[in-house]
Scaffold this motif. Structure first.
Motif, PDB file in Angstrom:
ATOM      1  N   MET A  85     -73.789 -20.996 -93.191  1.00 41.09           N
ATOM      2  CA  MET A  85     -73.148 -19.879 -93.894  1.00 41.09           C
ATOM      3  C   MET A  85     -73.682 -18.576 -93.304  1.00 41.09           C
ATOM      4  O   MET A  85     -74.903 -18.377 -93.271  1.00 41.09           O
ATOM      5  CB  MET A  85     -73.469 -19.939 -95.384  1.00 41.09           C
ATOM      6  CG  MET A  85     -73.125 -21.285 -96.033  1.00 41.09           C
ATOM      7  SD  MET A  85     -73.794 -21.433 -97.695  1.00 41.09           S
ATOM      8  CE  MET A  85     -75.550 -21.369 -97.366  1.00 41.09           C
ATOM      9  N   THR A  86     -72.787 -17.712 -92.826  1.00 45.79           N
ATOM     10  CA  THR A  86     -73.212 -16.424 -92.279  1.00 45.79           C
ATOM     11  C   THR A  86     -72.296 -15.318 -92.789  1.00 45.79           C
ATOM     12  O   THR A  86     -71.165 -15.567 -93.241  1.00 45.79           O
ATOM     13  CB  THR A  86     -73.171 -16.421 -90.738  1.00 45.79           C
ATOM     14  OG1 THR A  86     -71.815 -16.510 -90.311  1.00 45.79           O
ATOM     15  CG2 THR A  86     -73.993 -17.542 -90.159  1.00 45.79           C
ATOM     16  N   GLN A  87     -72.811 -14.105 -92.655  1.00 49.53           N
ATOM     17  CA  GLN A  87     -72.032 -12.939 -93.069  1.00 49.53           C
ATOM     18  C   GLN A  87     -70.886 -12.695 -92.096  1.00 49.53           C
ATOM     19  O   GLN A  87     -69.804 -12.248 -92.464  1.00 49.53           O
ATOM     20  CB  GLN A  87     -72.939 -11.697 -93.130  1.00 49.53           C
ATOM     21  CG  GLN A  87     -72.336 -10.529 -93.898  1.00 49.53           C
ATOM     22  CD  GLN A  87     -72.207 -10.806 -95.388  1.00 49.53           C
ATOM     23  OE1 GLN A  87     -73.134 -11.340 -95.997  1.00 49.53           O
ATOM     24  NE2 GLN A  87     -71.058 -10.479 -95.972  1.00 49.53           N
ATOM     25  N   GLY A  88     -71.150 -13.041 -90.823  1.00 53.89           N
ATOM     26  CA  GLY A  88     -70.138 -12.810 -89.807  1.00 53.89           C
ATOM     27  C   GLY A  88     -69.051 -13.865 -89.835  1.00 53.89           C
ATOM     28  O   GLY A  88     -69.221 -14.955 -90.365  1.00 53.89           O
ATOM     29  N   ASP A  89     -67.905 -13.550 -89.238  1.00 56.56           N
ATOM     30  CA  ASP A  89     -66.786 -14.487 -89.227  1.00 56.56           C
ATOM     31  C   ASP A  89     -66.205 -14.599 -87.813  1.00 56.56           C
ATOM     32  O   ASP A  89     -65.034 -14.886 -87.620  1.00 56.56           O
ATOM     33  CB  ASP A  89     -65.712 -14.000 -90.214  1.00 56.56           C
ATOM     34  CG  ASP A  89     -64.652 -15.067 -90.477  1.00 56.56           C
ATOM     35  OD1 ASP A  89     -64.915 -16.240 -90.146  1.00 56.56           O
ATOM     36  OD2 ASP A  89     -63.574 -14.718 -90.986  1.00 56.56           O
ATOM     37  N   SER A  90     -67.073 -14.339 -86.795  1.00 54.80           N
ATOM     38  CA  SER A  90     -66.581 -14.341 -85.429  1.00 54.80           C
ATOM     39  C   SER A  90     -66.621 -15.740 -84.830  1.00 54.80           C
ATOM     40  O   SER A  90     -67.345 -16.616 -85.288  1.00 54.80           O
ATOM     41  CB  SER A  90     -67.439 -13.396 -84.575  1.00 54.80           C
ATOM     42  OG  SER A  90     -68.751 -13.925 -84.437  1.00 54.80           O
TER      43      SER A  90
END
Length: 553
Positions: A85-90
């Protein structure tokens, strides 16, 4: 109540952990860790009981990527699915997570229905994969399971009809004894080492499976001659790691000539070949052929009827007289078993005695023979015949499987005979196996009044020092030992010294297998006490022996 599966949340932000906990707690037992190091500690406690890991990437102490790298090194734990789970969505973030070993990737903020769906799907996928893996592979050794090995062999044979193959079976010699002596854990480690040794020996291109217990099976391409394979396996044994030097593997080979034979039967034939050399420490490889099959089928037929034969009285006693060289008279006899089968007729003891010693039936047979002998001694005493002793054979299995003292004492009391009338011939190979046990048993039997004879002295097992340790009464010289000594000039023979030494220890000496006058005269000259052999008499039915007994001095 259905137990909930465990999910581990690895997230340094306390608020995010709380949100995930609320999403998951109705369906799962939730564990929490604030960084990768704490997560590893929790994993070591719960191990594979954790069904899924939800992992943040950016954390203090140990970040998510480092945690994934460490997880890869943890064997079974590396199979636990991980959702990053990460804040980024790249795309770069997702690829980075997957390249470190993550199973799936979800961006923040959390979408409860998506997380629950993906968690359930990954857990179900992992459990399904585990079941398939459990069917396909042996969990201890990593080799194919028996049923999956069969499948892979069938596929290989169908895909390569032009190639020649063989099934190779192997098992660890005396594995049960090793397991009993060192424990199951040590036995498991031995099997794992054995599996690695097999793969190293036969090569990675072969198909290997665990057949059960300590048995392994291999399909290998036949690109060697039989003699080459024997040398190859023998060399493999010699070049093993030090910890496997004393582990003996027996290899049985079935060359596949008929592909219509079911694979399980091919394996059975390889097993038969391996079993045929059990206990033969100078032979590591055996090849299946029809002669071996017939021999083993014959052994099975004998095993199938041995209990019935005992109940029906098919095992009878023959007696071979012993003669006193000094008094020139009969001095007793040795009881020998004969099997008269209603259909097969007379069966050689050389065929069934070794088989009974191997399959554990020999104590049953021995006790039956002892009982027959005791009954005859009682009958002869009632008839007023001379009171001459009869020797009966005691096998090593009798020593280690029976309460020998109790059995023999009760038997002599039941038939009203004195223990000294029943001589006990104990083969010298029994002394080599567990000297302290046999010495203790022999001492107790002598204290009860039994006469102890060491049988087959000189056949290759005995230690002269044993004569000084063991309390016995009679030394019985092996027939082949006698024959070999007779080939030497009298001045070079050690027979005289063996006999003199025995007399010095208070032992009487019996020479068996005496067939000629020359043998008899040399033994008499050396001071031998008794002889037994064809020169005087062959083994005979009890009725014939009784005629000799009636006229004995």
């Amino acid at each position: 109540m259905k137990l909930k599966k465990h999910i581990l949340i690895v997230e340094d932000n306390e608020l995010n952990r709380a949100i995930l906990h609320d999403i998951l707690e109705d369906e799962y037992d939730v564990l929490e860790a604030e960084n990768g190091q704490v997560a590893l500690d929790i994993l070591k406690e719960y191990k594979e009981n954790i069904s899924l890991i939800l992992l943040d990437v950016m954390m203090p102490v140990m970040d998510g990527y480092t945690f994934l790298d460490r997880l890869k090194e943890e064997g079974e734990l590396s199979l636990i699915p991980v959702i990053v789970m990460t804040q980024g969505d790249s795309e770069e973030d997702e690829i980075s997570a997957l390249s470190h070993g993550a199973t799936d990737f979800v961006p923040k903020p959390y979408r409860p229905r998506v997380i629950l769906h993906r968690a359930a799907s990954l857990i179900k996928f992992r459990e399904t994969a585990a079941l398939i893996n459990q069917f396909q592979y042996d969990q201890l050794t990593g080799l194919y399971s028996k049923e999956f090995f069969y499948r892979k062999v069938r596929e290989k044979l169908e895909e390569n009809p032009e190639k020649e193959y063989c099934i190779i079976s192997t098992n660890v010699e005396n594995f049960k004894l090793y397991n009993d002596a060192f424990g199951r854990r040590a036995g498991d480690l031995l099997l794992q080492e054995g599996a690695r040794d097999i793969i190293k020996t036969v090569g990675n291109d072969s198909i290997s499976g665990r057949y059960g217990a300590d048995r392994f099976m291999v399909l290998a391409e036949k690109n060697w001659e039989e003699k080459e394979l024997e040398f190859y396996f023998t060399d493999a044994v010699e070049n093993r790691p030090e910890k496997l030097k004393n582990v003996i593997l027996k290899w049985g080979v079935y060359e596949i000539t008929d592909r219509t034979v079911p694979v399980d039967q091919m394996c059975d034939r390889a097993l038969l070949a391996a079993d045929s050399i059990k206990g033969k420490y100078n032979q590591h490889v055996a090849f299946y052929d029809d002669t071996l099959r017939e021999k083993l089928l014959r052994e099975k037929a004998i095993t199938d009827i041995m209990d019935t034969a005992l109940v029906e009285g098919q095992f009878i006693v023959y007696l071979q007289p012993k003669y006193d060289l000094k008094k020139d008279c009969m001095a007793g006899a040795e009881a020998l078993v004969r099997w008269i089968h209603p259909e097969w007729g007379f069966m050689s003891p050389g065929e069934f005695i070794p088989l009974f010693e191997k399959n554990g039936f020999i104590p049953n047979l021995d006790q039956n023979i002892w009982r027959q002998v005791c009954a005859k001694i009682r009958e002869w005493k009632k008839k007023g015949y001379p009171s001459l002793p009869v020797s009966v054979n005691v096998s090593r299995a009798d020593v280690y499987q029976l309460d020998l003292e109790k059995v023999l004492v009760e038997l002599t009391k039941e038939y009203g005979i004195h223990p000294s009338e029943l001589h006990l011939e104990i083969t010298e190979s029994a002394y080599a196996e567990d000297p302290s046990r046999i010495i203790h048993t022999v001492n107790r039997l002598r204290d009860q009044g039994f006469i102890i004879e060491m049988d087959d002295f000189g056949s290759g097992y005995s230690s002269l020092n044993m004569l000084n340790q063991m309390r016995m009464d009679i030394l019985k010289l092996d027939m082949m030992f006698i024959r070999n000594e007779m080939k030497k000039p009298m001045e070079q023979s050690i027979l005289r010294y063996i006999i003199d030494m025995s007399h010095g220890l208070g032992l009487r000496v019996v020479a068996e297998g005496v067939e000629t006058l020359e043998q008899l005269e040399r033994l008499r000259a050396f001071g031998c006490d008794y002889i037994q052999g064809y020169y005087y008499a062959k083994p005979m039915p009890i009725a014939e022996y009784e005629e000799l007994l009636k006229v004995a001095k």
